[in-house]
Design an enzyme around this catalytic site. Structure first.
Site, PDB file in Angstrom:
ATOM      1  N   THR A 113      -7.584  -8.002 104.790  1.00 56.69           N
ATOM      2  CA  THR A 113      -8.107  -9.328 104.422  1.00 56.69           C
ATOM      3  C   THR A 113      -6.996 -10.367 104.294  1.00 56.69           C
ATOM      4  O   THR A 113      -7.274 -11.562 104.279  1.00 56.69           O
ATOM      5  CB  THR A 113      -8.835  -9.252 103.067  1.00 56.69           C
ATOM      6  OG1 THR A 113      -7.854  -8.920 102.058  1.00 56.69           O
ATOM      7  CG2 THR A 113      -9.917  -8.191 103.074  1.00 56.69           C
ATOM      8  N   ASP A 211       9.276  -8.015 108.054  1.00 56.58           N
ATOM      9  CA  ASP A 211       8.750  -7.824 106.691  1.00 56.58           C
ATOM     10  C   ASP A 211       9.938  -7.767 105.723  1.00 56.58           C
ATOM     11  O   ASP A 211      10.718  -6.807 105.722  1.00 56.58           O
ATOM     12  CB  ASP A 211       7.946  -6.518 106.642  1.00 56.58           C
ATOM     13  CG  ASP A 211       7.266  -6.309 105.289  1.00 56.58           C
ATOM     14  OD1 ASP A 211       7.951  -6.465 104.247  1.00 56.58           O
ATOM     15  OD2 ASP A 211       6.060  -5.993 105.272  1.00 56.58           O
ATOM     16  N   ASP A 214      10.129  -4.532 103.496  1.00 59.49           N
ATOM     17  CA  ASP A 214      10.542  -3.331 104.234  1.00 59.49           C
ATOM     18  C   ASP A 214      12.001  -3.420 104.655  1.00 59.49           C
ATOM     19  O   ASP A 214      12.738  -2.421 104.612  1.00 59.49           O
ATOM     20  CB  ASP A 214       9.666  -3.160 105.486  1.00 59.49           C
ATOM     21  CG  ASP A 214       8.295  -2.594 105.142  1.00 59.49           C
ATOM     22  OD1 ASP A 214       8.144  -2.014 104.056  1.00 59.49           O
ATOM     23  OD2 ASP A 214       7.366  -2.764 105.960  1.00 59.49           O
TER      24      ASP A 214
HETATM   25  C1  PRP Z   1       4.826 -10.385 101.437  1.00 59.86           C
HETATM   26  C2  PRP Z   1       5.732 -11.462 100.861  1.00 59.86           C
HETATM   27  C3  PRP Z   1       4.781 -12.276 100.027  1.00 59.86           C
HETATM   28  C4  PRP Z   1       3.498 -12.178 100.816  1.00 59.86           C
HETATM   29  C5  PRP Z   1       3.352 -13.442 101.625  1.00 59.86           C
HETATM   30  O1  PRP Z   1       4.649  -9.383 100.496  1.00 59.86           O
HETATM   31  O2  PRP Z   1       6.818 -10.963 100.138  1.00 59.86           O
HETATM   32  O3  PRP Z   1       4.619 -11.789  98.706  1.00 59.86           O
HETATM   33  O4  PRP Z   1       3.614 -11.064 101.702  1.00 59.86           O
HETATM   34  O5  PRP Z   1       2.147 -13.450 102.283  1.00 59.86           O
HETATM   35  P1  PRP Z   1       1.013 -14.506 101.998  1.00 59.86           P
HETATM   36  O6  PRP Z   1       1.659 -15.852 101.913  1.00 59.86           O
HETATM   37  O7  PRP Z   1       0.129 -14.386 103.216  1.00 59.86           O
HETATM   38  O8  PRP Z   1       0.306 -14.111 100.743  1.00 59.86           O
HETATM   39  P2  PRP Z   1       3.897  -8.015 100.849  1.00 59.86           P
HETATM   40  O9  PRP Z   1       2.438  -8.128 100.595  1.00 59.86           O
HETATM   41  O10 PRP Z   1       4.271  -7.583 102.231  1.00 59.86           O
HETATM   42  O11 PRP Z   1       4.429  -7.017  99.752  1.00 59.86           O
HETATM   43  P3  PRP Z   1       5.892  -6.418  99.545  1.00 59.86           P
HETATM   44  O12 PRP Z   1       6.742  -7.531  98.984  1.00 59.86           O
HETATM   45  O13 PRP Z   1       5.649  -5.335  98.563  1.00 59.86           O
HETATM   46  O14 PRP Z   1       6.411  -5.910 100.850  1.00 59.86           O
END
Ligand code: PRP
Length: 228
Positions: A113, A211, A214
């Site tokens: 989503t 990412d 990662d």
């Molecule tokens: C990534 C990033 C943000 C988010 C941005 O985190 O660090 O928190 O996605 O995406 P958005 O603007 O579409 O919400 P992720 O969910 O990959 O988690 P992680 O930091 O644990 O890798």
């Protein structure tokens, strides 16, 4: 999408060193150790830029020679790293703001989503700071940043700024539409978000840097081992 109405709240760094370090960060062969170092250095630079309007209070300072007028910070600043990727920005921010309290907020983006899911929250009962800097390398759809700002506003923080490394125009638009009072400090604004037509998962920042979580923590696709 970045029209004149929202541009005033978006501050891509004009600094050549930020551009240089971001370029190193984007390279796919930058290994996690170097990647973490660059994130720390960029975080320090961006926090420096985001704190240019901090209010000061005057003080009289006794130097070894004489007494003179100095100034100290008038407000307390809180750092709010969004887990996981925002963790890598804390050390750099702390180098400039060693007294800052750090409030962790765990959010991950549901892969299907793309909506943020809150899984950890270590905020105290009431805020003890006047300004919160949200630390998260990526502003993609903007969902995570909006959720973080909403949590901090409910908690009672007076002023909030977002400090990231790169942002997609879509994320800037969404964050600004929901929270027009939140300034957005980044190293760069990228082109757009990916769609499945790009051959990548949807919702990644393009051209981006992959990412950020990662790449910091070495949890992406297996890559050659780097000793140091
Ligand atoms: C990534 C990033 C943000 C988010 C941005 O985190 O660090 O928190 O996605 O995406 P958005 O603007 O579409 O919400 P992720 O969910 O990959 O988690 P992680 O930091 O644990 O890798």
């Amino acid at each position: 999408m970045l029209n004149g109405a929202i541009a005033p709240m978006v501050f891509p760094s004009p600094h050549p060193l930020a551009r240089h370090k971001l370029s190193l960060l984007r390279r796919q062969d930058t290994e996690p150790k170097k990647f973490r170092e660059l994130i720390g250095e960029l975080a320090m630079m961006l926090v420096y830029e985001a704190t240019q309007d901090l209010p000061l209070q005057p003080e009289t300072v006794q130097t070894p020679l004489t007494s003179t007028l100095g100034a100290t910070m008038a407000e307390k600043v809180g750092l709010v790293p969004i887990l996981r990727a925002g963790l890598g920005m804390v050390e750099g921010a702390w180098r400039l703001l060693p007294q800052a309290e750090v409030w962790h907020l765990g959010l991950y983006r549901d892969e299907k989503t793309l909506r943020p899911v809150e899984y950890y929250n270590k905020l105290p009962v009431s805020p003890r700071v006047q300004l919160c800097l949200i630390l998260d390398p990526m502003l993609a759809t903007g969902g995570s940043a909006c959720a973080a700002v909403a949590v901090l506003k409910r908690w009672g923080v007076e002023r909030i700024k977002f400090v990231g490394l790169i942002a997609a125009p879509e994320g800037i638009h969404t964050l600004h539409a929901e929270h027009p009072d939140v300034a957005i400090h980044v190293a760069a604004v990228d082109e757009r978000l990916t769609t499945t037509a790009d051959g990548f998962p949807a919702g990644f920042i393009w051209p981006g840097l992959g990412d950020a979580g990662d790449r910091q923590f070495g949890t992406g696709d297996p890559s050659p081992v780097h000793e140091r």
